[in-house]
Scaffold this motif. Structure first.
Motif, mmCIF file in Angstrom:
data_model
loop_
_atom_site.group_PDB
_atom_site.id
_atom_site.type_symbol
_atom_site.label_atom_id
_atom_site.label_comp_id
_atom_site.label_asym_id
_atom_site.label_seq_id
_atom_site.Cartn_x
_atom_site.Cartn_y
_atom_site.Cartn_z
ATOM 1 N N ASN B 7 0.786 -0.928 -0.047
ATOM 2 C CA ASN B 7 0.025 0.183 -0.137
ATOM 3 C C ASN B 7 0.899 1.181 -0.059
ATOM 4 O O ASN B 7 1.495 1.334 0.835
ATOM 5 C CB ASN B 7 -0.935 -0.192 1.323
ATOM 6 C CG ASN B 7 -1.539 1.371 1.810
ATOM 7 O OD1 ASN B 7 -1.122 2.143 1.964
ATOM 8 N ND2 ASN B 7 -2.908 1.090 1.084
ATOM 9 N N ASN B 8 0.381 2.092 -0.982
ATOM 10 C CA ASN B 8 1.257 3.476 -1.181
ATOM 11 C C ASN B 8 1.885 4.000 0.211
ATOM 12 O O ASN B 8 2.836 4.602 0.614
ATOM 13 C CB ASN B 8 0.558 4.279 -2.050
ATOM 14 C CG ASN B 8 1.105 5.614 -2.061
ATOM 15 O OD1 ASN B 8 1.131 6.273 -1.299
ATOM 16 N ND2 ASN B 8 1.259 6.200 -3.145
ATOM 17 N N ALA B 9 0.647 4.562 1.004
ATOM 18 C CA ALA B 9 0.864 5.152 2.278
ATOM 19 C C ALA B 9 1.799 4.398 3.488
ATOM 20 O O ALA B 9 2.608 4.935 4.056
ATOM 21 C CB ALA B 9 -0.704 5.575 2.977
ATOM 22 N N ILE B 10 1.524 3.129 3.299
ATOM 23 C CA ILE B 10 2.136 2.284 4.393
ATOM 24 C C ILE B 10 3.700 2.359 4.014
ATOM 25 O O ILE B 10 4.919 2.588 4.520
ATOM 26 C CB ILE B 10 1.837 0.876 4.418
ATOM 27 C CG1 ILE B 10 0.218 0.966 5.257
ATOM 28 C CG2 ILE B 10 2.660 0.056 5.217
ATOM 29 C CD1 ILE B 10 -0.481 -0.298 4.939
ATOM 30 N N LEU B 11 3.970 2.152 2.668
ATOM 31 C CA LEU B 11 5.231 1.961 2.122
ATOM 32 C C LEU B 11 6.081 3.420 2.232
ATOM 33 O O LEU B 11 7.223 3.396 2.479
ATOM 34 C CB LEU B 11 5.151 1.695 0.462
ATOM 35 C CG LEU B 11 6.769 1.694 -0.252
ATOM 36 C CD1 LEU B 11 7.600 0.593 0.349
ATOM 37 C CD2 LEU B 11 6.701 1.071 -1.606
ATOM 38 N N PHE B 12 5.270 4.359 1.753
ATOM 39 C CA PHE B 12 5.978 5.737 1.842
ATOM 40 C C PHE B 12 6.177 6.242 3.376
ATOM 41 O O PHE B 12 7.160 6.950 3.444
ATOM 42 C CB PHE B 12 5.177 6.678 1.254
ATOM 43 C CG PHE B 12 5.507 6.716 -0.564
ATOM 44 C CD1 PHE B 12 6.776 7.360 -0.736
ATOM 45 C CD2 PHE B 12 4.456 6.076 -1.341
ATOM 46 C CE1 PHE B 12 6.968 7.134 -2.199
ATOM 47 C CE2 PHE B 12 5.044 5.951 -2.461
ATOM 48 C CZ PHE B 12 6.241 6.439 -3.189
#
Lengths: 89, 159
Positions: B7-12
């Motif tokens: 997931n974008n938010a988790i990775l970033f």
């Protein structure tokens, strides 16, 4: 053998990844991910000063409903991966 | 090779922590908003921490938006706030310097070609993005038409 202290297991979202604490760069396109049982094994072995194949087999037998032959084979595969990725001393 | 998507938010969030520790991070790009400079799921980018005050027009930065999502877009205007825009987008994002997590120091194409920040290729794409920011759709159509025109001519010459 023992797990190198430079490697750390991290959970990112639903994925378990092994990261090198001392690396100055992290390549998410080449990162090593572990499945849930491998991650659980890593967490058990991480605090140990030393372990061998028997330790892993015993952990698998205690945690999962598998017979000894399967546990032995899984332990061999796990150790093979640890050696391949230079995760152990 | 096994490919996993996080997931974008988790990775970033994780990337933000790593950059704050001074590490560089390599990821594969996702999305079409920076095309044609960054190709979805093909190009890799190297992210580096960006000290406050080092922002420049034409840089591609990772920024956290007020809705907690992250974008990887180009700086097109600098004042007290910073305006970002994807090279393939018509919309803009206005952020503050604190929202910036890091910048792209280079992109790596699947054939191994590396385009560094501030190189000629980089500057050409940055120039194009800045010139076309007011009317992106028309400019992109014009660019595509000119490209097709030259492709047709090239094809005729070969025939």
């Amino acid at each position: 053998m023992k797990l190198k202290k430079t490697y750390q297991l991290k959970q990112i979202g639903e994925e378990f990844v092994v990261m090198n604490n001392q690396a100055t760069s992290v390549d998410f396109t080449q990162i090593i991910t572990l499945n849930q049982s491998a991650a659980w094994l890593w967490q058990q072995l991480e605090p140990m000063e030393s372990f061998d194949k028997t330790t892993i087999v015993q952990l698998l037998l205690d945690e999962y409903e598998v017979d000894e032959t399967v546990a032995q084979a899984d332990a061999d595969t796990f150790i093979q991966h640890l050696i391949e990725h230079h995760f152990i001393d | 090779m096994d490919t996993r998507t996080i997931n974008n938010a988790i990775l970033f969030d994780e990337i933000k922590d790593l950059l704050a520790k001074g590490k560089t991070v390599t990821i594969t790009t996702k999305g079409e908003s920076m095309a044609p400079f960054l190709i979805n799921n093909c190009d890799k980018v190297v992210l580096e921490p960006l000290p406050s005050g080092k922002f420049k027009k034409g840089m591609i930065v990772i920024a956290r938006l007020p809705n907690q999502t992250y974008v990887m877009h180009r700086i097109i205007h600098l004042s007290k706030t910073i305006t970002l825009m994807g090279d393939n987008n018509n919309s803009q994002e206005i952020i503050t310097p604190d929202d910036i997590v890091g910048y792209i120091s280079s992109k790596i194409s699947p054939n191994g070609e590396v385009v560094n920040y501030s190189s000629l290729t980089w500057n050409w794409f940055a120039f194009w993005a800045l010139v076309t920011k007011r009317n992106r759709t028309t400019c992109t159509k014009m660019y595509t038409s000119i490209k097709c025109f030259f492709k047709r001519i090239k094809k005729r010459i070969h025939l």
